[in-house]
Design a protein around this motif. Structure first.
Motif, PDB file in Angstrom:
ATOM      1  N   ARG A 133       0.835  -1.207   0.000  1.00  0.00           N
ATOM      2  CA  ARG A 133       0.000   0.000   0.000  1.00  0.00           C
ATOM      3  C   ARG A 133       0.863   1.247   0.000  1.00  0.00           C
ATOM      4  NH1 ARG A 133      -2.437   3.214  -1.578  1.00  0.00           N
ATOM      5  NH2 ARG A 133      -4.425   4.121  -0.953  1.00  0.00           N
ATOM      6  N   ASN A 134       1.984   1.207   0.676  1.00  0.00           N
ATOM      7  CA  ASN A 134       2.942   2.313   0.652  1.00  0.00           C
ATOM      8  C   ASN A 134       3.945   2.052  -0.479  1.00  0.00           C
ATOM      9  OD1 ASN A 134       1.689   3.405   2.966  1.00  0.00           O
ATOM     10  ND2 ASN A 134       2.933   2.098   4.295  1.00  0.00           N
ATOM     11  N   THR A 136       5.237   4.169  -2.727  1.00  0.00           N
ATOM     12  CA  THR A 136       6.017   5.281  -3.254  1.00  0.00           C
ATOM     13  C   THR A 136       7.513   4.974  -3.274  1.00  0.00           C
ATOM     14  OG1 THR A 136       4.349   6.744  -2.316  1.00  0.00           O
ATOM     15  CG2 THR A 136       6.401   7.754  -3.084  1.00  0.00           C
ATOM     16  N   GLY A 137       8.058   4.549  -2.128  1.00  0.00           N
ATOM     17  CA  GLY A 137       9.501   4.313  -2.054  1.00  0.00           C
ATOM     18  C   GLY A 137       9.958   3.175  -2.940  1.00  0.00           C
ATOM     19  N   ASP A 138       9.234   2.042  -2.925  1.00  0.00           N
ATOM     20  CA  ASP A 138       9.631   0.895  -3.743  1.00  0.00           C
ATOM     21  C   ASP A 138       9.540   1.202  -5.232  1.00  0.00           C
ATOM     22  OD1 ASP A 138      10.035  -0.493  -1.410  1.00  0.00           O
ATOM     23  OD2 ASP A 138       8.058  -1.459  -1.443  1.00  0.00           O
ATOM     24  N   TYR A 139       8.484   1.914  -5.628  1.00  0.00           N
ATOM     25  CA  TYR A 139       8.310   2.216  -7.052  1.00  0.00           C
ATOM     26  C   TYR A 139       9.402   3.163  -7.549  1.00  0.00           C
ATOM     27  CZ  TYR A 139       5.905   3.481 -11.392  1.00  0.00           C
ATOM     28  OH  TYR A 139       5.583   3.677 -12.714  1.00  0.00           O
ATOM     29  N   LYS A 140       9.744   4.141  -6.754  1.00  0.00           N
ATOM     30  CA  LYS A 140      10.802   5.072  -7.149  1.00  0.00           C
ATOM     31  C   LYS A 140      12.146   4.363  -7.263  1.00  0.00           C
ATOM     32  CE  LYS A 140       8.592   9.184  -5.181  1.00  0.00           C
ATOM     33  NZ  LYS A 140       8.709  10.287  -4.184  1.00  0.00           N
ATOM     34  N   GLU A 141      12.443   3.505  -6.311  1.00  0.00           N
ATOM     35  CA  GLU A 141      13.710   2.782  -6.362  1.00  0.00           C
ATOM     36  C   GLU A 141      13.756   1.833  -7.552  1.00  0.00           C
ATOM     37  OE1 GLU A 141      17.504   1.670  -5.433  1.00  0.00           O
ATOM     38  OE2 GLU A 141      16.306   3.331  -4.615  1.00  0.00           O
ATOM     39  N   PHE A 190      -6.039   8.466  -8.503  1.00  0.00           N
ATOM     40  CA  PHE A 190      -5.220   9.556  -7.984  1.00  0.00           C
ATOM     41  C   PHE A 190      -3.765   9.120  -7.803  1.00  0.00           C
ATOM     42  CE2 PHE A 190      -9.561  10.166  -6.273  1.00  0.00           C
ATOM     43  CZ  PHE A 190      -9.884  11.333  -6.955  1.00  0.00           C
ATOM     44  N   ASP A 191      -3.565   7.852  -7.405  1.00  0.00           N
ATOM     45  CA  ASP A 191      -2.205   7.339  -7.287  1.00  0.00           C
ATOM     46  C   ASP A 191      -1.508   7.293  -8.643  1.00  0.00           C
ATOM     47  OD1 ASP A 191      -2.660   7.051  -4.611  1.00  0.00           O
ATOM     48  OD2 ASP A 191      -3.129   4.912  -4.719  1.00  0.00           O
ATOM     49  N   VAL A 192      -2.275   7.030  -9.705  1.00  0.00           N
ATOM     50  CA  VAL A 192      -1.689   6.991 -11.046  1.00  0.00           C
ATOM     51  C   VAL A 192      -1.148   8.363 -11.439  1.00  0.00           C
ATOM     52  CG1 VAL A 192      -2.338   6.823 -13.490  1.00  0.00           C
ATOM     53  CG2 VAL A 192      -2.942   4.995 -11.906  1.00  0.00           C
ATOM     54  N   ILE A 193      -1.863   9.423 -11.087  1.00  0.00           N
ATOM     55  CA  ILE A 193      -1.387  10.769 -11.410  1.00  0.00           C
ATOM     56  C   ILE A 193      -0.074  11.066 -10.698  1.00  0.00           C
ATOM     57  CG2 ILE A 193      -1.959  13.218 -11.268  1.00  0.00           C
ATOM     58  CD1 ILE A 193      -4.886  12.478 -11.508  1.00  0.00           C
ATOM     59  N   GLU A 194       0.020  10.686  -9.430  1.00  0.00           N
ATOM     60  CA  GLU A 194       1.260  10.901  -8.684  1.00  0.00           C
ATOM     61  C   GLU A 194       2.397  10.062  -9.251  1.00  0.00           C
ATOM     62  OE1 GLU A 194       2.960  10.504  -4.079  1.00  0.00           O
ATOM     63  OE2 GLU A 194       0.848  10.074  -4.548  1.00  0.00           O
ATOM     64  N   ALA A 195       2.100   8.803  -9.585  1.00  0.00           N
ATOM     65  CA  ALA A 195       3.138   7.942 -10.153  1.00  0.00           C
ATOM     66  C   ALA A 195       3.581   8.447 -11.527  1.00  0.00           C
ATOM     67  CB  ALA A 195       2.619   6.509 -10.256  1.00  0.00           C
ATOM     68  N   ASN A 196       2.661   8.947 -12.321  1.00  0.00           N
ATOM     69  CA  ASN A 196       3.021   9.494 -13.629  1.00  0.00           C
ATOM     70  C   ASN A 196       3.938  10.704 -13.497  1.00  0.00           C
ATOM     71  OD1 ASN A 196       1.671   7.655 -15.224  1.00  0.00           O
ATOM     72  ND2 ASN A 196      -0.180   8.884 -15.400  1.00  0.00           N
ATOM     73  N   PHE A 197       3.654  11.546 -12.533  1.00  0.00           N
ATOM     74  CA  PHE A 197       4.486  12.739 -12.359  1.00  0.00           C
ATOM     75  C   PHE A 197       5.925  12.360 -12.022  1.00  0.00           C
ATOM     76  CE2 PHE A 197       6.355  15.879  -9.457  1.00  0.00           C
ATOM     77  CZ  PHE A 197       6.393  16.978 -10.296  1.00  0.00           C
ATOM     78  N   PHE A 198       6.098  11.436 -11.095  1.00  0.00           N
ATOM     79  CA  PHE A 198       7.460  11.085 -10.711  1.00  0.00           C
ATOM     80  C   PHE A 198       8.167  10.299 -11.810  1.00  0.00           C
ATOM     81  CE2 PHE A 198      10.626   8.271  -8.849  1.00  0.00           C
ATOM     82  CZ  PHE A 198      11.417   9.186  -8.161  1.00  0.00           C
ATOM     83  N   SER A 199       7.486   9.306 -12.410  1.00  0.00           N
ATOM     84  CA  SER A 199       8.131   8.484 -13.434  1.00  0.00           C
ATOM     85  C   SER A 199       8.491   9.311 -14.668  1.00  0.00           C
ATOM     86  CB  SER A 199       7.222   7.321 -13.828  1.00  0.00           C
ATOM     87  OG  SER A 199       6.015   7.804 -14.398  1.00  0.00           O
ATOM     88  N   GLY A 200       7.608  10.242 -15.064  1.00  0.00           N
ATOM     89  CA  GLY A 200       7.926  11.089 -16.210  1.00  0.00           C
ATOM     90  C   GLY A 200       9.099  12.017 -15.935  1.00  0.00           C
ATOM     91  N   THR A 201       9.152  12.584 -14.730  1.00  0.00           N
ATOM     92  CA  THR A 201      10.263  13.458 -14.374  1.00  0.00           C
ATOM     93  C   THR A 201      11.568  12.688 -14.320  1.00  0.00           C
ATOM     94  OG1 THR A 201       8.732  14.802 -13.080  1.00  0.00           O
ATOM     95  CG2 THR A 201      11.075  15.134 -12.688  1.00  0.00           C
ATOM     96  N   LEU A 202      11.525  11.480 -13.765  1.00  0.00           N
ATOM     97  CA  LEU A 202      12.742  10.673 -13.661  1.00  0.00           C
ATOM     98  C   LEU A 202      13.211  10.185 -15.028  1.00  0.00           C
ATOM     99  CD1 LEU A 202      14.757   9.445 -11.651  1.00  0.00           C
ATOM    100  CD2 LEU A 202      13.295   7.419 -11.565  1.00  0.00           C
TER     101      LEU A 202
END
Length: 358
Positions: A133-134, A136-141, A190-202
């Motif tokens: 459920r959390n 954010t950290g695993d997906y970014k790594e 809403f989680d997809v929007i947050e994930a898209n922002f970080f993945s696109g920036t990275l």
């Protein structure tokens, strides 16, 4: 429909190219639509969209997983497909996580085998819902490790396109949405929007190409199917066209197809049939008459350089190119609206009170 890439354009653009599609379930049909487009100008059928893991699809072959093993909706599901013709090679890998041991084996295939010319990659829904459920950290790594390996293994001339996840519906259902995570359905969009922002920036920081499909389809939600996750065949053809046009821009190729020879000849025959030998039109239409300006001259006849169809001609803004006050061919319609007496129209009965004071 004019913005769609045709079969001929796709074949010429991907001539002698090796394309790899690494996506999850919500973008699985991108591979199918590309394989179909490389063979004919048709859309996917509903049965083709709903079927997964079949042995054959439009002359491709199932290499691993799918029907060769047990079909299920678990995180260990695998499916590898490949389509090969005389001048095209397209391979598909089904991903349930952006970086895992299976992803390492896929990258090892690229390291030891043929290097792809185009890599289309996306993984989001399974990453942010099926593991933690959390997330954010695993997906970014995982994104960091995946992008680092891609940059280290693939040559510089390989075009790597990171697709952002398309918008989800308010009420969703699908194979990845197992009963254990049903409570997350209302929050995933809403989680997809947050994930898209970080993945696109990275991805942009790693100098990868980013295609924002979430932005492209923000006003095309009617193309989404009833499950709120997948999309219909017209939307998939638009995705394929967006990706191919992006690749064409990256390679400096202009996707322009000449008009059909039969239509071109018919248009020239119709045009020449109405023109005399001296270039004047055989039939002169009566000039329009205005009570204020009298006879309005008609525009000059088309020159010999006039060609059909209109789609390939540049668009000219007539109002911007004309001097102020000169309406030209639009004068007649403007004056007709000014001079014609219109009947009075009352949308409300006489007994209704008037809310506005004119």
């Amino acid at each position: 429909m004019r913005n769609f890439v045709s079969h001929k354009q796709a074949c010429q653009l991907l001539h002698n190219k090796f394309v790899v599609v690494l996506v999850s379930s919500n973008q699985r049909a991108i591979y199918k639509d590309l394989v179909l487009l490389l063979q004919k100008d048709k859309f996917l059928t509903l049965k083709q969209l709903q079927t997964k893991g079949e042995m054959n699809f439009e002359q491709d072959c199932l290499v691993e997983g799918g029907c060769l093993s047990k079909l299920h909706n678990g995180i260990s599901y695998r499916e590898v497909r490949q389509f090969q013709s005389d001048h095209h090679l397209v391979r598909f890998y089904f991903l349930t996580r952006i970086y895992s041991q299976y992803m390492e084996s896929v990258l090892e295939d690229f390291r030891q085998g043929l290097k792809p010319d185009v890599v289309v990659i996306n993984s989001c829904l399974w990453d942010i819902s099926r593991y933690s459920r959390n997330w954010t950290g695993d997906y970014k790594e995982s994104l960091h490790r995946c992008f680092e390996e891609l940059k280290a293994i693939l040559p510089e001339e390989t075009l790597v396109i990171w697709n952002l996840t398309m918008p989800l519906g308010e009420k969703i259902k699908g194979g990845f949405l197992v009963p254990e995570i049903q409570h997350m359905a209302s929050q995933l969009r809403f989680d997809v929007i947050e994930a898209n922002f970080f993945s696109g920036t990275l991805a942009d920081a790693y100098n990868l190409d980013v295609v924002d499909l979430h932005f492209h389809f923000r006003f095309s939600l009617h193309r989404r199917t009833n499950d709120g996750v997948h999309w219909d065949n017209v939307a998939l053809r638009r995705i394929t066209s967006v990706l191919l046009r992006h690749a064409a821009d990256a390679w400096g190729v202009a996707l322009t197809s000449p008009p059909d020879a039969s239509e071109h000849s018919v248009a020239e025959i119709k045009l020449s049939a109405n023109i005399n030998k001296n270039g004047a039109p055989k039939y002169q239409a009566p000039q329009p008459y205005s009570p204020m300006y009298g006879r309005i001259p008609l525009p000059p006849p088309p020159s010999s350089s006039f060609r059909f169809p209109y789609e390939n001609r540049p668009v000219r803004d007539d109002f911007a190119s004309r001097p102020h006050g000169d309406l030209g061919p639009y004068r007649q319609s403007v004056l007709r609206n000014q001079c014609t007496t219109r009947q009075h129209y009352a949308p409300y009965p006489l007994g209704r009170c008037n809310r506005y004071n004119y």
